[in-house]
Design a protein around this motif. Structure first.
Motif, PDB file in Angstrom:
ATOM      1  N   THR A 192       0.921  -1.367  -0.101  1.00  0.00           N
ATOM      2  CA  THR A 192      -0.134  -0.436  -0.173  1.00  0.00           C
ATOM      3  C   THR A 192       0.649   1.095  -0.335  1.00  0.00           C
ATOM      4  N   TYR A 193       0.040   2.038  -0.940  1.00  0.00           N
ATOM      5  CA  TYR A 193       1.417   3.314  -1.032  1.00  0.00           C
ATOM      6  C   TYR A 193       0.402   4.248  -0.279  1.00  0.00           C
ATOM      7  N   ASN A 194       0.950   5.609   0.065  1.00  0.00           N
ATOM      8  CA  ASN A 194       0.629   6.784   0.350  1.00  0.00           C
ATOM      9  C   ASN A 194       1.053   7.801  -0.743  1.00  0.00           C
ATOM     10  N   GLY A 250       5.332  -5.041   8.036  1.00  0.00           N
ATOM     11  CA  GLY A 250       6.385  -3.871   8.036  1.00  0.00           C
ATOM     12  C   GLY A 250       5.681  -2.291   7.607  1.00  0.00           C
ATOM     13  N   PHE A 251       6.920  -1.677   7.742  1.00  0.00           N
ATOM     14  CA  PHE A 251       6.430  -0.491   7.674  1.00  0.00           C
ATOM     15  C   PHE A 251       7.614   0.947   6.919  1.00  0.00           C
ATOM     16  N   ILE A 252       7.314   0.939   5.408  1.00  0.00           N
ATOM     17  CA  ILE A 252       8.723   1.834   5.133  1.00  0.00           C
ATOM     18  C   ILE A 252       8.880   3.139   5.866  1.00  0.00           C
ATOM     19  N   ALA A 253       8.827   4.097   6.811  1.00  0.00           N
ATOM     20  CA  ALA A 253       8.500   5.750   7.329  1.00  0.00           C
ATOM     21  C   ALA A 253       9.398   6.808   6.243  1.00  0.00           C
ATOM     22  N   GLY A 254       8.467   7.825   5.771  1.00  0.00           N
ATOM     23  CA  GLY A 254       9.683   8.790   5.895  1.00  0.00           C
ATOM     24  C   GLY A 254       9.651   9.624   6.668  1.00  0.00           C
TER      25      GLY A 254
END
Length: 58
Positions: A5-7, A27-31
């Motif tokens: 899922t993309y923001n 998992g989550f790739i944070a900005g």
């Protein structure tokens, strides 16, 4: 089944938005998202890196 899922908003996510999205993710790739204690508690399945945990607690 895996899903990504993309923001697509072009803006960092708020803690409230993360709390809705994170309960079912692995998992989550944070900005620049607002990752506070409430957001982290909403993600019981996410693994974290040691550096991330240190950065959030100091």
């Amino acid at each position: 089944m895996s899903r990504v899922t993309y923001n697509t908003s072009g803006k960092p996510l708020t803690s409230a938005q993360l709390q809705e999205l994170l309960p079912d993710v692995d998992g989550f790739i944070a900005g620049l998202d607002e990752i506070d204690a409430a957001a982290i508690m909403a993600a019981p399945n996410c693994a974290s890196l040691p550096g991330m945990a240190w950065a959030l607690t100091t």
